[in-house]
Scaffold this active site. Structure first.
Site, PDB file in Angstrom:
ATOM      1  CB  ALA A   1      -0.991  -0.032   1.154  1.00 41.96           C
TER       2      ALA A   1
ATOM      3  CG  ASP B   1      -3.442  -3.406   0.992  1.00 43.72           C
ATOM      4  OD1 ASP B   1      -2.821  -4.312   1.576  1.00 43.72           O
ATOM      5  OD2 ASP B   1      -3.067  -2.896  -0.081  1.00 43.72           O
TER       6      ASP B   1
ATOM      7  CE  LYS C   1      -1.795  -9.657  -1.121  1.00 44.47           C
ATOM      8  NZ  LYS C   1      -2.563  -9.389  -2.384  1.00 44.47           N
TER       9      LYS C   1
HETATM   10  O1  MRU Z   1      -1.135  -7.246  -3.266  1.00 49.56           O
HETATM   11  P1  MRU Z   1      -0.060  -6.565  -2.492  1.00 49.56           P
HETATM   12  O2  MRU Z   1       1.247  -7.287  -2.524  1.00 49.56           O
HETATM   13  O3  MRU Z   1       0.066  -5.111  -2.868  1.00 49.56           O
HETATM   14  O4  MRU Z   1      -0.576  -6.615  -1.002  1.00 49.56           O
HETATM   15  C1  MRU Z   1       0.231  -6.070   0.003  1.00 49.56           C
HETATM   16  C2  MRU Z   1      -0.300  -6.260   1.363  1.00 49.56           C
HETATM   17  O5  MRU Z   1      -1.331  -6.855   1.574  1.00 49.56           O
HETATM   18  C3  MRU Z   1       0.471  -5.596   2.468  1.00 49.56           C
HETATM   19  O6  MRU Z   1       0.352  -6.314   3.653  1.00 49.56           O
HETATM   20  C4  MRU Z   1      -0.064  -4.181   2.686  1.00 49.56           C
HETATM   21  O7  MRU Z   1      -0.127  -3.478   1.481  1.00 49.56           O
HETATM   22  C5  MRU Z   1       0.747  -3.429   3.654  1.00 49.56           C
HETATM   23  S1  MRU Z   1       2.310  -2.956   3.008  1.00 49.56           S
HETATM   24  C6  MRU Z   1       3.164  -2.105   4.172  1.00 49.56           C
END
Ligand code: MRU
Length: 341
Positions: A47, A234, A245
């Site tokens: 994110a 996110d 995720k």
């Molecule tokens: O699909 P992604 O790899 O963008 O998902 C990322 C995540 O779910 C992370 O845990 C989240 O963005 C936090 S990143 C500091």
């Protein structure tokens, strides 16, 4: 460590997260379209990193405009392109809103000055992120004791931010404070952010870790091998419900069942104060190929249909605390999150 994203000679350079850990290659983006495609294809992901990329995408797009262009219409086109890349990460929209506010304030100025001001804002979003993550890390490290084994899911590290990480920032900060900890990294099917990216980061940081498949966490909790879980986010609704995720919800439920604290680490830019609860968070569905294939090889019968929701929402009742740059908030989240604003 490695720069996740940086502005270099009028371009945006990103480490290609699709190729890690086997290849360390970099991708250059020269306009907003290339940045948008990099976000969609997950060359860059996580994110806060998506937010930084989108801000630079705006700066790149505007840098290519001339006095003959219809500035308002072009800005709108650039913003809309970046806006529709990934729907769940709040930081994307937060960064675009911040860039838009600068545009509105500066659009009457000479074009060269506007371009510079937008680039300065994108650079500020980039540089502030590391400082914010370090503060999250310092607050979160207090929750980890010497000898703890920490479970994390997906990758919420330097690669997912401008450099230090949120959940991995917490782990890293505890490690740097001298606590001897170990980490279990969920592999995180289907895109394998845990197996590929979290493992790569922990290895470079020298923090002892083991990769497990996602379905092993419950058993290891039951056997007393996991002390706590910490994950990124996110988007977080006003009541603390958290999108992260896919698979995060399962970790949280298993944590509660086994009496293991479950922490979310995220900057304020991940909170969506307009949403009352997590059911309102848009959940991205990603291409079927991510589930159907591994490394480009089909692993299901050719005609098999699949689902690929990229995120799930963990109801706030499973969350022990949320670690932010302003401190650690605990239930009742409606009250404690409101106080953060
Ligand atoms: O699909 P992604 O790899 O963008 O998902 C990322 C995540 O779910 C992370 O845990 C989240 O963005 C936090 S990143 C500091």
């Amino acid at each position: 460590m490695h720069p996740t994203i940086e502005w270099k000679d009028g371009k945006v350079v990103m480490i290609d997260q699709r190729r890690l850990p086997l290849e360390e290659t970099y991708v250059e983006c020269a306009d907003e379209e290339q940045v948008a495609a990099a976000i969609e294809t997950m060359i860059i992901r996580g994110a806060p990193a998506i937010g930084v990329a989108a801000a630079y995408g705006v700066a790149l797009g505007v840098a290519r405009l001339s006095d003959r262009d219809d500035l308002e219409a072009e800005y709108d086109r650039i913003q809309r392109r970046l806006f529709r890349t990934r729907p769940t990460a709040r930081n994307l929209f937060w960064a675009l809103e911040r860039m838009k506010a600068i545009f509105e304030e500066q659009k009457e100025r000479p074009l060269a000055a506007l371009k510079q001001r937008l680039l300065d804002e994108a650079t500020a979003i980039d540089h502030e992120d590391e400082d914010i993550c370090r503060r999250i890390g310092a607050h979160g490290a207090e929750l980890i004791k010497d000898g703890d084994t920490v479970l994390t899911h997906c990758n919420a590290g330097g690669l997912a931010t401008a450099g230090y990480g949120t959940a991995i920032g917490v782990i890293r900060s505890a490690w740097e404070a001298g606590r001897r900890i170990r980490v279990f990294a969920d592999e995180t099917r289907p895109f394998l952010q845990g197996a590929r990216l979290t493992a790569w980061e922990l290895e470079r940081l020298g923090i002892p870790y083991k990769v497990i498949t996602d379905n092993m966490a419950g058993w290891l909790m039951q056997k007393g091998e996991i002390s706590l879980a910490v994950v990124g986010a996110d988007r977080i609704a006003r009541n603390g419900d958290t999108a992260n995720k896919i698979g995060t919800y399962s970790v949280a439920v298993l944590g509660k069942e086994n009496g293991i604290p479950f922490y979310v680490a995220a900057p304020l830019s991940t909170f969506d104060f307009s949403l009352e609860q997590g059911g309102l968070i848009p959940i991205e569905e990603r291409p079927a190929a991510e589930v159907r294939e591994i490394n480009g090889r089909l692993i299901v019968p050719p005609a098999a249909a699949v689902r690929n929701p990229a995120f799930d929402v963990t109801p706030h009742r499973y969350i022990t605390a949320i670690i932010t740059e302003k401190g650690v908030v605990r239930p009742p989240f409606e009250r404690t999150i409101a106080a953060l604003r």
